[in-house]
Design an enzyme around this catalytic site. Structure first.
Site, PDB file in Angstrom:
ATOM      1  N   ARG A  58       0.979  -1.260  -0.098  1.00 38.80           N
ATOM      2  CA  ARG A  58      -0.157   0.083  -0.108  1.00 38.80           C
ATOM      3  C   ARG A  58       0.908   1.289  -0.104  1.00 38.80           C
ATOM      4  NH1 ARG A  58      -2.136   1.193   4.181  1.00 38.80           N
ATOM      5  NH2 ARG A  58      -0.831  -0.197   5.692  1.00 38.80           N
ATOM      6  N   LYS A 198      -8.301  -2.993   1.616  1.00 39.58           N
ATOM      7  CA  LYS A 198      -8.235  -1.996   2.805  1.00 39.58           C
ATOM      8  C   LYS A 198      -8.997  -0.833   2.637  1.00 39.58           C
ATOM      9  CE  LYS A 198      -5.617  -4.329   5.502  1.00 39.58           C
ATOM     10  NZ  LYS A 198      -6.318  -5.092   6.722  1.00 39.58           N
ATOM     11  N   HIS A 218      -9.106  -4.746  13.580  1.00 41.67           N
ATOM     12  CA  HIS A 218      -8.106  -5.273  12.506  1.00 41.67           C
ATOM     13  C   HIS A 218      -7.522  -6.364  13.373  1.00 41.67           C
ATOM     14  CE1 HIS A 218      -4.115  -4.794  10.330  1.00 41.67           C
ATOM     15  NE2 HIS A 218      -4.952  -5.263   9.737  1.00 41.67           N
ATOM     16  N   SER A 236       2.188  -6.548  12.670  1.00 39.17           N
ATOM     17  CA  SER A 236       2.929  -7.749  11.755  1.00 39.17           C
ATOM     18  C   SER A 236       4.375  -8.209  12.390  1.00 39.17           C
ATOM     19  CB  SER A 236       3.587  -7.002  10.241  1.00 39.17           C
ATOM     20  OG  SER A 236       4.369  -7.852   9.624  1.00 39.17           O
ATOM     21  N   LYS A 240      -0.056 -13.059  14.976  1.00 37.05           N
ATOM     22  CA  LYS A 240      -1.621 -12.962  14.892  1.00 37.05           C
ATOM     23  C   LYS A 240      -2.244 -14.085  14.208  1.00 37.05           C
ATOM     24  CE  LYS A 240      -3.209  -9.562  12.582  1.00 37.05           C
ATOM     25  NZ  LYS A 240      -4.088  -9.923  11.506  1.00 37.05           N
ATOM     26  N   THR A 241      -1.542 -14.375  13.061  1.00 35.61           N
ATOM     27  CA  THR A 241      -2.105 -15.362  12.438  1.00 35.61           C
ATOM     28  C   THR A 241      -1.532 -16.864  12.934  1.00 35.61           C
ATOM     29  OG1 THR A 241      -1.856 -14.171  10.012  1.00 35.61           O
ATOM     30  CG2 THR A 241      -1.932 -16.665   9.835  1.00 35.61           C
ATOM     31  N   ASP A 255      -8.284 -11.426   9.735  1.00 35.45           N
ATOM     32  CA  ASP A 255      -7.839  -9.792   9.518  1.00 35.45           C
ATOM     33  C   ASP A 255      -8.865  -8.857   9.753  1.00 35.45           C
ATOM     34  OD1 ASP A 255      -5.668  -8.336   8.724  1.00 35.45           O
ATOM     35  OD2 ASP A 255      -6.820  -7.943   6.892  1.00 35.45           O
ATOM     36  N   ARG A 320       2.621 -12.154  -1.026  1.00 31.16           N
ATOM     37  CA  ARG A 320       1.173 -12.485  -0.664  1.00 31.16           C
ATOM     38  C   ARG A 320       0.428 -13.534  -1.250  1.00 31.16           C
ATOM     39  NH1 ARG A 320      -0.801  -9.722   3.973  1.00 31.16           N
ATOM     40  NH2 ARG A 320       0.263  -7.868   4.411  1.00 31.16           N
TER      41      ARG A 320
END
Length: 534
Positions: A58, A198, A218, A236, A240-241, A255, A320
């Site tokens: 982004r 986003k 988020h 990041s 989290k994942t 997410d 990604r």
């Protein structure tokens, strides 16, 4: 020229012609189109692999919000939300549509919000097939074939269009602009698909807290066999994942979620996972999801092969893969669950100060939510040679149209209303800062989270951290007791106190920007800075 028999939607209100519209193509058709257009190739597992061009992430400085009666007094204007005039938006929209009229375009209808009472219809108009495949994978897919009526929100993405900053009012040739009055997201000059995802997240972050008493988050979320939902916030690199991907619990999403009156629900219908250094051993679910229908972005093949080299980051570290959520075996569909019992704030504290697990009061939860702390370590970005403090309000500052205190106070109200426990989890360092101490073992972090989820800490004694005021358990099944109080893991106790004081000062300094808007409960939960620690 359409390859399917579905009638195209009415795009006349945008000034777009319908003779070159490819509407609601399925996955095989979109993949075929992308390959025919030269947009990408099929990897050895069948995933479509593409490059997003100049932008592999982004561009926050090129994200704008149109200033009008809807946004003037509500948006948190500043370096995150940059003003854009209505006149410049209207002129740029006309230019982009004229640009797309000269090409074939791909149109897809979907929606956001898995809870039917929040359903938000979305139409995505793209200049490439791969962007449309991304929209198919990430947004929720309607049961019916399509909807030719006008949607609530329209996204227009024209990656080959280049703006003229001097004429169009942009900063450079790329842009992502949100117009809340026209309900249009206009994207140009960039092929990075994350701008599409986003954009809608920012829209929901504006609408839901203000008009539906719903906290937009988020975060990732999962649920146990007994219906006990859990939420994981984290920037990041905090896990989290990884930590939310539990084979014993159903995945709600990885997410973006909403917390309404009686549910937690996924905004999306898919996952957009980082895949740098991806292996089956580390992330079996994500690795197995890289198959036909998935979209790989900016990865590289091994020489002379179509096998993806996930360790190769020549194009970007931000490689990604986008895939529908049902590519994950334990995904809950529809992705809706009940009110969470536990919320985890994940932080990778590279200074070795914060406890591996601590329980937060409501005020502390609001304070740490508005802080959104983690630390970047050497090697994560160019130029970083030692740990750097990183704060991102609500663990997603870049996507917050409203002032962060609005989200923090809504979190506090929901915590009180539903008696939800909030925990701070340090997945970073212990026994010293980065370079001296050791990274917290993943097995210990998992054991701590499991103990919380299985209510094994209910009868355990807690003690208070002297600087941050956090409640730390003195024991936990499967975890050495000596690591639970971080001060005890340092050989030099005075050095720990000094480092804790330095981190506390960073928290207090960061909070200055929010202080005037925060309530007393948040302000009273700041860590205690000591003037002299040595």
């Amino acid at each position: 020229m359409s390859k399917n028999l579905l009638p195209g939607p009415d795009l006349n209100w945008l000034g777009l012609g319908a003779d070159k519209v490819l509407y609601q193509l399925d996955i095989p058709q979109l993949v075929e189109e992308a390959i025919k257009n030269g947009e990408g190739t099929l990897s050895s597992t069948g995933a479509l692999a593409i490059d997003t061009g100049r932008f592999t992430g982004r561009s926050p400085k090129d994200r704008f919000i149109v200033l009008d009666d809807v946004t003037r007094d509500t948006v948190w204007w500043g370096d995150v939300n940059i003003r854009f005039t209505q006149a410049n938006f209207n002129a740029l929209l006309e230019k982009v549509c004229a640009h797309l009229n000269a090409r074939k375009i791909y149109v897809r209808d979907g929606y956001a919000c898995a809870d039917p009472s929040y359903k938000t219809s979305i139409r995505v108009i793209t200049g490439t097939a791969y962007q449309n495949l991304f929209a198919n994978n990430l947004f929720l897919r309607p049961d019916a074939e399509g909807n030719t009526g006008r949607p609530e929100w329209t996204i227009i993405a024209a990656p080959e269009f280049q703006a003229d900053p001097l004429i169009d009012g942009t900063r450079q040739s790329n842009f992502s602009i949100l117009n809340f009055s026209k309900k249009i997201i206009l994207i140009g000059g960039t092929g990075y698909t994350g701008e599409i995802k986003k954009g809608i997240f920012s829209v929901l972050n504006f609408i839901l807290p203000q008009h539906r008493n719903t906290l937009s988050m988020h975060c990732s979320a999962n649920v146990g066999a007994e219906g006990d939902a859990a939420i994981f916030f984290g920037l990041s690199g905090t896990g989290k994942t990884t930590l939310s991907a539990d084979p014993c619990r159903g995945l709600i999403g990885d997410d973006e979620h909403g917390w309404g009156d009686d549910s937690v629900f996924n905004f999306e219908g898919g996952c957009y996972a980082k895949c740098v250094d991806l292996t089956f051993e580390k992330e079996p679910q994500i690795f197995s999801a890289v198959r036909f229908g998935a979209l790989l972005e900016n990865t590289n093949y091994f020489p002379g092969q179509r096998v993806v080299d996930y360790a190769n980051i020549e194009k970007t570290e931000n490689t990604r893969v986008a895939y529908p959520i049902d590519f994950i075996d334990n995904a809950v569909i529809p992705s809706v669950t009940g009110i969470p019992k536990n919320i985890f704030f994940l932080t990778a504290d590279a200074f070795g100060v914060l406890p591996p697990l601590s329980k937060l009061s409501t005020g502390q939860a609001m304070f740490h939510f508005i802080s959104g702390y983690t630390a970047k370590v050497a090697g994560t970005e160019a130029g970083i040679t030692e740990p750097q403090v990183t704060f991102s309000a609500c663990f997603g500052k870049a996507f917050l149209p409203l002032h962060p205190t609005k989200y923090a106070e809504l979190l506090g109200r929901k915590m009180e209303q539903h008696q939800v426990n909030v925990w701070l989890v340090n997945t970073g360092w212990s026994g010293g800062a980065y370079g001296e101490g050791q990274r917290m073992k993943l097995s210990y972090t998992r054991a701590l989270i499991t103990a919380v989820l299985e209510n094994k800490l209910q009868d355990i004694e807690f003690i208070e951290h002297p600087v941050f005021g956090l409640q730390m358990p003195v024991s936990c099944p499967g975890v050495p007791s000596e690591i639970l109080n971080p001060g005890n893991t340092w050989e030099n106790k005075q050095k720990y106190d000094q480092k804790a004081n330095e981190l506390a000062q960073a928290f207090v300094a960061n909070f200055k920007q929010f202080e005037a808007f925060a309530n007393e409960e948040i302000r009273s939960s700041l860590p205690k800075v000591v003037e002299n620690t040595l």
